[in-house]
Scaffold this active site. Structure first.
Site, short mmCIF file in Angstrom:
data_model
loop_
_atom_site.label_atom_id
_atom_site.label_comp_id
_atom_site.label_asym_id
_atom_site.label_seq_id
_atom_site.Cartn_x
_atom_site.Cartn_y
_atom_site.Cartn_z
N HIS A 77 44.81 46.71 31.43
CA HIS A 77 45.00 47.99 32.11
C HIS A 77 43.40 48.86 32.11
O HIS A 77 43.26 49.61 32.96
CB HIS A 77 45.92 49.18 31.39
CG HIS A 77 45.69 49.27 29.92
ND1 HIS A 77 46.02 48.40 29.03
CD2 HIS A 77 44.96 50.26 29.34
CE1 HIS A 77 45.75 48.95 27.90
NE2 HIS A 77 45.23 50.13 28.15
N ASN A 202 43.06 53.30 18.13
CA ASN A 202 42.81 54.67 18.74
C ASN A 202 44.44 55.44 18.32
O ASN A 202 44.47 56.63 18.61
CB ASN A 202 42.60 55.00 20.19
CG ASN A 202 43.68 54.18 20.98
OD1 ASN A 202 44.72 54.09 20.69
ND2 ASN A 202 43.24 53.73 22.18
N HIS A 281 45.61 58.13 28.49
CA HIS A 281 45.96 56.85 28.78
C HIS A 281 45.88 56.42 30.23
O HIS A 281 44.88 55.35 30.82
CB HIS A 281 47.21 56.46 28.37
CG HIS A 281 47.47 54.93 28.75
ND1 HIS A 281 47.34 53.87 28.05
CD2 HIS A 281 48.39 54.32 29.70
CE1 HIS A 281 47.79 52.55 28.56
NE2 HIS A 281 48.41 53.16 29.75
N GLU A 514 56.40 29.06 20.74
CA GLU A 514 56.24 28.53 22.00
C GLU A 514 55.45 29.54 22.72
O GLU A 514 54.72 29.09 23.55
CB GLU A 514 57.62 28.60 22.39
CG GLU A 514 58.45 27.38 22.00
CD GLU A 514 59.20 28.00 20.53
OE1 GLU A 514 60.13 27.18 20.09
OE2 GLU A 514 59.03 28.92 20.06
#
Length: 853
Positions: A77, A202, A281, A514
């Protein structure tokens, strides 16, 4: 790119600070312009990016050279941070794939090369597609495995062809994901010391502070997994030497991968109410212009009152003076206001990063010269090694000899099989019933599907040293490991207790991991020069579907082999019977899912995959997605026998049929010429299947022919005493069998070919799809009027008993087809139709076709 041992001067510190401020503002301008994106991590990790891309990593912005350091943004992101650095260092500069300022302005816009999350092949300099957290972490483990393997295979004294590091930026979310924990565990076990992970500690995620859901001691967890754990208490520091020092410490040992727990502040510098909170964010910052004044104006910098800020203010002042004189109208206006404009990078910052990139260009050229000397030096001593390297660098990973070898294997198998099979005739031959092969009474015993796949895989691995892969602790069941050929990919220190242990080995013991296994394969694929594969029970691929999806998005040609593909698995029951996995995989774009029906189709499936690696091409081409048609391939096969009960009666080979996705394997006329059928020869019913179900529908056909003869004979006897000339001759149902191993490849064929197989341009031909590896309502109506599929999950019991209980036997399927056919045959006749004379009438009357849909 040698690390400086001298303490940084105040000028260097000022340039570092200005670089950090410029990285943050460039990312902020991108997010602000798009009104979309994430700034918390770009602001918090700008100091790290400044050090990595300006003083630490070896990379070439213009050349995709093999020995470059890899950088993986697992926290995908934060793509604005990565794109900023790719622009600053000049990736693709002057070429069609340059990460230009214009592309930064197109951030998150449809069709741009700067998408919301980094995408491999979309942006020059992006190593892997990231976004779903943790995937990048596991990809990086795959890259570190690749470096260790390539170094062990090719490096010689004085020729360190492969000697680089893989750097990762991962956040709290990445480490919460199970795939990261699986991958970290394996990386520690394998002692991949050239893997360095920066953990952006953070303490904040989207919903708030991490203590809402995450309170473990990350350092102790990694230490327990065999990692070297280092701490960087001030990840907010502008000083690049702080990061250089901790990286040098990480590189000082050669026994463990390193995690650097880096204390940062999310949204660092963004001001009260943002920095250090979940609000930082995602989304743009409303105080962006205040931040620009704070960092890109002499006045704002001097207000901070520190010596460092005063030094930075002097740099900005000079930049403003230059802009006022030479910057053009728009930039001069900003300079007059005393603030550097939007989407602007100060020249000292740009020169620093571009110079570092140019140094990397020179290193790439030096590496290529070393590779040429290597080939000259070892061409006579180790000719196979040199040939292997040269072909891989040219993009050819699979040898031509493999095609010859596998064809020899196939012919040997077919010779044995053909000798044991009988012919299924469409018409009466006069053969006594006692001599005919009864339905279900097979004379030939086939190998299991998983055995055929294992044998072809063994030949594939033996002929091609580029192939590397493994299994998640089921190799003995699926036949995925050939120790004498592959050895064991393990640290050399294991060799004493595990013969064949080496980084040069080509079999990776993934353990019961997996998801990590499949995500690691994506990293290996992105590395280039290696062909990754995995082999698991089909059901266990559900643990790693997100990684398969990332491979499909990225166009990574990874080979997946799934065995135990249906209720044929038997006693392990519904938890292990993958009735819904096949539809799940088919729903995934850019993934070829192939379910072969016999050994010829198995070989064809491998050839479909191998052809992606057999043509030479320049590595640089991999940056551009347009000229390449590359995709992962999933070969799904059975636990039990795989083969046909009768000989096919068409000329199409299984390999050719797989390449076209579907083909007629047994037609409704004997000795078909290959030309289109005459109207009188057209089938009444087409039965379609894949995998083991092709054998099932072929036996179903035999039963339908048997039944239709009996009914026809009985009805014909009812006309005793009538003039023979007025009674239609007995007729059998005309049934075509189609093997459809790959929907995706069939859908790519032209309409004429599709119609020639399914005759879908004729309304009155009944098409029925039979597949015990799929559930209902999963797309079969695209090809058939009716489907015989799994109604729900399976049962525990012997495979044959489960199939009988769930009605996947020739008798049950034939009964369903017969019923569907009779219902379809009951219709009002047009005026002038002759009287109903039994089976011959309703077969022939439906021979009057309605034409195209």
């Amino acid at each position: 790119m040698e690390d400086s041992k001298e303490p940084p001067s105040t000028d260097d510190l000022a340039l570092d600070a200005l670089s950090v401020f410029s990285i943050r503002l460039l990312a902020a301008d991108m997010v602000d312009h798009a009104s979309s994106g994430h700034l918390g991590t770009p602001f918090g990790c700008a100091p790290l990016a400044n050090a990595l891309w300006g003083k630490v990593m070896k990379f070439s912005p213009r050349t995709r050279w093999m020995n470059r350091d890899r950088f993986v943004l697992s926290a995908g992101h934060a793509s604005a941070l990565l794109y900023s650095m790719l622009h600053l260092t000049g990736n693709g500069l002057g070429g069609p794939y340059e990460v230009s300022m214009e592309q930064l302005k197109q951030f998150r816009q449809a069709g741009s090369s700067t998408p919301g999350h980094p995408e491999f092949r979309m942006t020059s300099g992006v190593e892997v597609t990231t976004g779903p957290l943790g995937q990048g972490f596991a990809n990086a483990v795959g890259m570190a495995i690749s470096e260790a393997h390539m170094a062990a295979r090719f490096n010689r004294d004085g020729f360190p062809l492969f000697d680089h590091y893989t750097y990762v930026l991962a956040g709290d979310g990445c480490l919460m994901e199970g795939v990261s924990q699986e991958a970290a565990s394996l990386a520690g076990h394998l002692r991949l010391h050239k893997l360095i992970v920066f953990y952006d500690d953070n303490k904040v995620t989207i919903d708030g502070t991490t203590d809402l859901a995450f309170s473990e001691d990350v350092g102790m967890g990694f230490a327990a997994k065999g990692w070297n754990v280092l701490h960087l208490p001030d990840g907010d520091a502008y000083n690049a030497s702080v990061f250089e020092k901790v990286i040098e410490e990480a590189k000082s040992q050669t026994e463990k991968p390193t995690v650097i727990i880096m204390k940062t502040t999310i949204g660092c510098g963004a001001g009260r109410g943002l920095e250090g909170t979940a609000k930082a964010h995602g989304g743009k910052f409303s105080n962006l212009e205040d931040l620009r004044k704070k960092w890109h104006s002499p006045e704002g910098l001097r207000q901070a009152g520190g010596e460092l800020e005063t030094k930075v203010a002097a740099l900005v002042e000079k930049e403003l003076e230059a802009l006022a004189a030479y910057g053009g109208m728009e930039k001069s206006a900003g300079a007059t206001a005393g603030i550097l404009p939007k989407f602007y990078v100060p020249q000292p910052v740009l020169r620093k990063f571009r110079k570092w990139g140019e140094t990397g260009d020179a290193m790439a050229a030096e590496w290529e010269a070393m590779r040429q000397r290597y080939c000259t030096t070892f061409r006579e001593k180790e000719p196979d090694l040199v040939k292997d390297l040269e072909e891989r660098v040219q993009g050819k990973y699979v040898s031509d000899t493999w095609v010859t070898s596998v064809e020899k294997y196939l012919q040997n198998e077919l010779k044995t099989i053909d000798a044991g099979l009988t012919v299924l005739h469409n018409e009466e031959t006069g053969e006594p019933a006692a001599k005919r092969q009864k339905v279900g009474a097979k004379k030939f015993k086939y190998k299991a599907g998983r055995v055929y796949v294992s044998e072809v895989l063994k030949d594939f691995v033996e002929q091609n040293p580029s192939i590397i892969g493994g299994s998640a602790d089921v190799a003995s069941s699926v036949g995925a490991h050939f120790p004498a050929i592959q050895g064991h990919f393990l640290p050399p220190c294991f060799a004493e207790k595990r013969p064949g242990a080496s980084y040069a080995a080509r079999y990776i013991h993934f353990g019961v991991r997996e998801h990590a296994c499949l995500a690691i394969l994506n990293g290996i694929s992105s590395y280039s020069c290696l062909v990754p594969y995995s082999s698991l029970f089909t059901i266990f691929y559900q643990y790693g579907l997100p990684a398969i999806r990332m491979a499909a998005i990225s166009k990574f040609p990874v080979l997946y082999i799934g065995t135990h593909d249906s209720i044929d698995l038997g006693e392990d029951g519904p938890t292990h019977q993958p009735v819904e996995v096949l539809p799940q995989l088919r729903a995934m774009p850019n993934l070829l899912v192939i379910r072969p029906a016999h050994v010829d189709e198995v070989v064809g499936s491998f050839r479909i995959f191998a052809e992606q690696y057999m043509a030479s091409r320049k590595i640089e081409q991999y940056i551009d997605p347009k000229p390449l048609k590359r995709r992962p391939v999933f070969i799904m096969t059975s636990r039990g026998e795989l083969g046909l009960p009768y000989k096919g009666n068409t000329a199409t080979r299984g390999q050719d049929g797989v390449a076209r996705g579907a083909y007629v394997i047994h037609d409704c006329v004997d000795n078909p010429s290959g030309a289109p059928l005459a109207t009188s020869q057209l089938p009444d019913i087409i039965l379609i299947g894949s995998g083991q179900d092709v054998a099932l529908v072929m036996e179903t056909k035999a039963l339908l022919l048997e039944w239709s003869k009996k009914v026809s004979d009985q009805l014909h006897g009812a006309f005793d005493g009538f003039p023979a000339a007025k009674i239609a001759a007995p007729a059998l149902l005309k049934v075509r069998i189609v093997s459809m191993p790959c929907w995706e490849l069939f859908d790519e064929q032209d309409q004429d070919y599709q119609d020639s197989v399914l005759l879908s341009n004729y309304n009155d031909i009944l098409r029925i799809y039979v597949e015990k590896a799929s559930t209902k309502n999963t797309g079969h109506d695209k090809y058939a009027h009716f489907s015989v599929l799994m109604p729900s999950y399976g049962l525990s019991g012997k495979g044959s008993d489960v199939e009988k209980k769930l009605e996947f036997t020739p008798e049950f399927v034939a009964a369903k087809v017969w019923s569907s056919w009779i219902q379809r045959g009951r219709r009002l006749f047009q005026a002038g139709d002759e009287a109903d004379q039994g089976l011959a009438t309703w077969v022939s009357k439906l021979g009057r076709r309605a034409g195209s849909h």
